[in-house]
Scaffold this motif. Structure first.
Motif, PDB file in Angstrom:
ATOM      1  N   ARG A  23      16.927 -24.353   0.062  1.00 12.75           N
ATOM      2  CA  ARG A  23      16.675 -23.232  -0.853  1.00 12.75           C
ATOM      3  C   ARG A  23      15.520 -22.436  -0.285  1.00 12.75           C
ATOM      4  N   THR A  24      15.727 -21.147  -0.085  1.00 11.72           N
ATOM      5  CA  THR A  24      14.682 -20.262   0.427  1.00 11.72           C
ATOM      6  C   THR A  24      14.374 -19.220  -0.643  1.00 11.72           C
ATOM      7  N   THR A  25      13.111 -18.798  -0.704  1.00 10.33           N
ATOM      8  CA  THR A  25      12.746 -17.802  -1.714  1.00 10.33           C
ATOM      9  C   THR A  25      11.534 -16.996  -1.270  1.00 10.33           C
ATOM     10  N   ASP A  26      11.479 -15.779  -1.746  1.00 13.24           N
ATOM     11  CA  ASP A  26      10.332 -14.908  -1.491  1.00 13.24           C
ATOM     12  C   ASP A  26       9.561 -14.663  -2.794  1.00 13.24           C
ATOM     13  N   LEU A  27       9.730 -15.544  -3.752  1.00 10.59           N
ATOM     14  CA  LEU A  27       9.149 -15.345  -5.078  1.00 10.59           C
ATOM     15  C   LEU A  27       8.011 -16.301  -5.397  1.00 10.59           C
ATOM     16  N   ARG A  28       7.444 -16.966  -4.426  1.00  9.42           N
ATOM     17  CA  ARG A  28       6.431 -17.980  -4.686  1.00  9.42           C
ATOM     18  C   ARG A  28       4.998 -17.514  -4.503  1.00  9.42           C
ATOM     19  N   PHE A  29       4.758 -16.216  -4.539  1.00  9.55           N
ATOM     20  CA  PHE A  29       3.401 -15.705  -4.404  1.00  9.55           C
ATOM     21  C   PHE A  29       2.618 -15.913  -5.693  1.00  9.55           C
ATOM     22  N   ASN A  30       1.338 -16.118  -5.571  1.00  9.26           N
ATOM     23  CA  ASN A  30       0.451 -16.187  -6.727  1.00  9.26           C
ATOM     24  C   ASN A  30       0.106 -14.759  -7.123  1.00  9.26           C
ATOM     25  N   ASN A  31       0.467 -14.364  -8.324  1.00  8.68           N
ATOM     26  CA  ASN A  31       0.235 -12.998  -8.788  1.00  8.68           C
ATOM     27  C   ASN A  31      -0.912 -12.901  -9.793  1.00  8.68           C
ATOM     28  N   SER A  32      -1.825 -13.874  -9.808  1.00  7.70           N
ATOM     29  CA  SER A  32      -2.918 -13.861 -10.783  1.00  7.70           C
ATOM     30  C   SER A  32      -3.938 -12.758 -10.502  1.00  7.70           C
ATOM     31  N   ASN A  33      -4.015 -12.256  -9.279  1.00  8.58           N
ATOM     32  CA  ASN A  33      -4.971 -11.189  -8.929  1.00  8.58           C
ATOM     33  C   ASN A  33      -4.255  -9.922  -8.503  1.00  8.58           C
ATOM     34  N   GLY A  34      -3.125  -9.660  -9.079  1.00  3.55           N
ATOM     35  CA  GLY A  34      -2.319  -8.506  -8.701  1.00  3.55           C
ATOM     36  C   GLY A  34      -0.903  -8.954  -8.428  1.00  3.55           C
ATOM     37  N   LYS A  35      -0.063  -8.035  -8.067  1.00  7.48           N
ATOM     38  CA  LYS A  35       1.343  -8.355  -7.845  1.00  7.48           C
ATOM     39  C   LYS A  35       1.683  -8.220  -6.358  1.00  7.48           C
ATOM     40  N   ALA A  36       2.282  -9.235  -5.803  1.00  8.21           N
ATOM     41  CA  ALA A  36       2.706  -9.204  -4.403  1.00  8.21           C
ATOM     42  C   ALA A  36       4.143  -8.694  -4.331  1.00  8.21           C
ATOM     43  N   ALA A  37       4.410  -7.865  -3.345  1.00 10.86           N
ATOM     44  CA  ALA A  37       5.765  -7.352  -3.151  1.00 10.86           C
ATOM     45  C   ALA A  37       6.684  -8.487  -2.713  1.00 10.86           C
ATOM     46  N   THR A  38       7.918  -8.426  -3.140  1.00 15.71           N
ATOM     47  CA  THR A  38       8.907  -9.426  -2.734  1.00 15.71           C
ATOM     48  C   THR A  38      10.115  -8.708  -2.144  1.00 15.71           C
ATOM     49  N   GLN A  39      10.771  -9.389  -1.228  1.00 14.31           N
ATOM     50  CA  GLN A  39      11.929  -8.818  -0.554  1.00 14.31           C
ATOM     51  C   GLN A  39      13.058  -9.847  -0.524  1.00 14.31           C
TER      52      GLN A  39
END
Length: 114
Positions: A23-39
């Motif tokens: 399983r691969t994903t680009d949705l595992r960023f920590n967004n507590s200090n803003g929002k990270a772009a996902t692709q």
């Protein structure tokens, strides 16, 4: 990372075709200090015994389980040909790349050969 025949825990005979799923994903960023772009995920690959950052590493492409890499989370699949592998533990390294050409972290699993 999941291997068929429970090959991560129980040895399989050399020559066995072991199915790999990840399983691969680009949705595992920590967004507590803003929002990270996902692709969308655009590519996935595995390496056997030699990680991608070492000289001599050989990438083996994985396919999207649904037929196309086009989502932010994708299941990738492939087959590991174990012919010629010596007995013991081998490491399977898996990684994926997103549409911004950024590689994600490496995930690994043992592959056991008897």
């Amino acid at each position: 990372v999941k291997l068929s025949d429970n090959a991560a825990d129980k040895p399989v005979s050399a020559g066995t075709k072991v199915k790999l799923r990840a399983r691969t994903t680009d949705l595992r960023f920590n967004n507590s200090n803003g929002k990270a772009a996902t692709q969308a995920i655009t590519q996935a690959e595995y390496y056997l015994d030699t990680p991608p950052w070492q000289s001599g590493a050989k990438a083996v492409a994985l396919k999207a389980a649904d037929g196309r890499f086009d989502s932010k989370t994708e299941d990738a699949a492939g087959t590991i040909d174990t012919a010629g592998l010596g007995s013991g533990k081998h490491l399977v390294f898996v990684r994926a790349r997103d549409a911004s050409n950024t590689w994600g972290p490496i995930t690994a699993s043992f592959l056991r050969i008897r």
